[in-house]
Design an enzyme around this catalytic site. Structure first.
Site, mmCIF file in Angstrom:
data_model
loop_
_atom_site.group_PDB
_atom_site.id
_atom_site.type_symbol
_atom_site.label_atom_id
_atom_site.label_comp_id
_atom_site.label_asym_id
_atom_site.label_seq_id
_atom_site.Cartn_x
_atom_site.Cartn_y
_atom_site.Cartn_z
ATOM 1 N N VAL A 173 -5.477 -0.222 0.304
ATOM 2 C CA VAL A 173 -4.588 -1.207 0.810
ATOM 3 C C VAL A 173 -4.294 -1.206 2.400
ATOM 4 C CG1 VAL A 173 -2.034 -2.077 0.594
ATOM 5 C CG2 VAL A 173 -3.397 -1.751 -1.296
ATOM 6 N N GLU A 174 -4.138 0.247 2.654
ATOM 7 C CA GLU A 174 -3.770 0.404 4.203
ATOM 8 C C GLU A 174 -4.894 0.206 5.146
ATOM 9 O OE1 GLU A 174 -0.989 1.186 5.673
ATOM 10 O OE2 GLU A 174 0.280 1.508 4.130
ATOM 11 N N SER A 175 -6.262 0.701 4.836
ATOM 12 C CA SER A 175 -7.179 0.682 5.781
ATOM 13 C C SER A 175 -8.436 0.051 5.152
ATOM 14 C CB SER A 175 -7.328 2.023 6.328
ATOM 15 O OG SER A 175 -7.821 2.747 5.327
ATOM 16 N N TYR A 185 4.590 -4.934 -1.174
ATOM 17 C CA TYR A 185 3.620 -3.746 -1.045
ATOM 18 C C TYR A 185 3.316 -2.817 -1.965
ATOM 19 C CZ TYR A 185 1.493 0.446 1.211
ATOM 20 O OH TYR A 185 0.576 1.629 1.475
#
Length: 194
Positions: A103-105, A179
């Site tokens: 999800v982040e990168s 999120y």
């Protein structure tokens, strides 16, 4: 039955003969050239696994899942080994950490957000002064994973084990669900061990 399936998966992944009780297993099509040697190196360097068998099965399974996002076999195995080590050291599920990284990168080591978050787990630079050293390189894979896992573990403690709230804190969106739902969906769809 579960252990029989794991034995077959392991034997097939390494291209070794399965135990006689299970018959012979052929190496799967996704077995890349040099995978046996790369996997053996990754296993030898792995920390946090209860035993060698668990390391082999987890690394083969997760490597297959991660291949579309990280095509290079050695890079993929090194990343998985480091994720497992950092997550285990912090008391986290390695699969949860994989979902968070996705999800982040999306597994881009040099990812840089518009807000300035860096690396795989998108660590904000202020954390260097809080939990590390001012000159720590947050694009370094092991450093980034160590920071990210420590931060998530801290938030889980702060939130008395409530993963939804801890994930929202990690992202800076406490009180919102978008999120945590993205991370939980990635975990369920891509990284959950069946």
């Amino acid at each position: 039955m579960y252990h029989a399936a794991r034995a077959l998966l392991f034997a097939a992944a390494l291209g070794t003969a399965a135990p006689a009780a299970y018959g012979a297993a052929a190496a799967p099509e996704h077995m890349q050239s040099g995978m046996r040697a790369a996997l053996k190196r990754a296993i030898a360097d792995s920390k946090g696994f209860e035993n060698r068998f668990d390391a082999e099965v987890w690394l083969v399974d997760m490597s297959h899942r991660l291949a579309p996002l990280v095509p290079d076999l050695q890079r993929r195995l090194n990343l998985l080994r480091d994720v497992h080590s950092a997550a285990t050291e912090a008391g986290l599920s390695p699969q949860l950490v994989l979902a968070l990284i996705q999800v982040e990168s999306n597994f881009k080591r040099f990812a840089l957000s518009p807000a300035g978050a860096e690396g795989l787990m998108q660590i904000m630079p202020f954390w260097r002064h809080e939990i590390g050293e001012p000159d720590d390189n947050l694009f370094n894979r092991a450093t980034n994973l160590r920071y990210g896992c420590a931060i998530l573990a801290y938030y889980l403690t702060l939130e008395d084990g409530n993963l939804t709230r801890a994930l929202a804190r990690y992202n800076g969106s406490l009180g919102q669900l978008w999120y945590p739902l993205r991370v939980e969906n990635a975990l369920r769809e891509n990284w959950r061990v069946r």
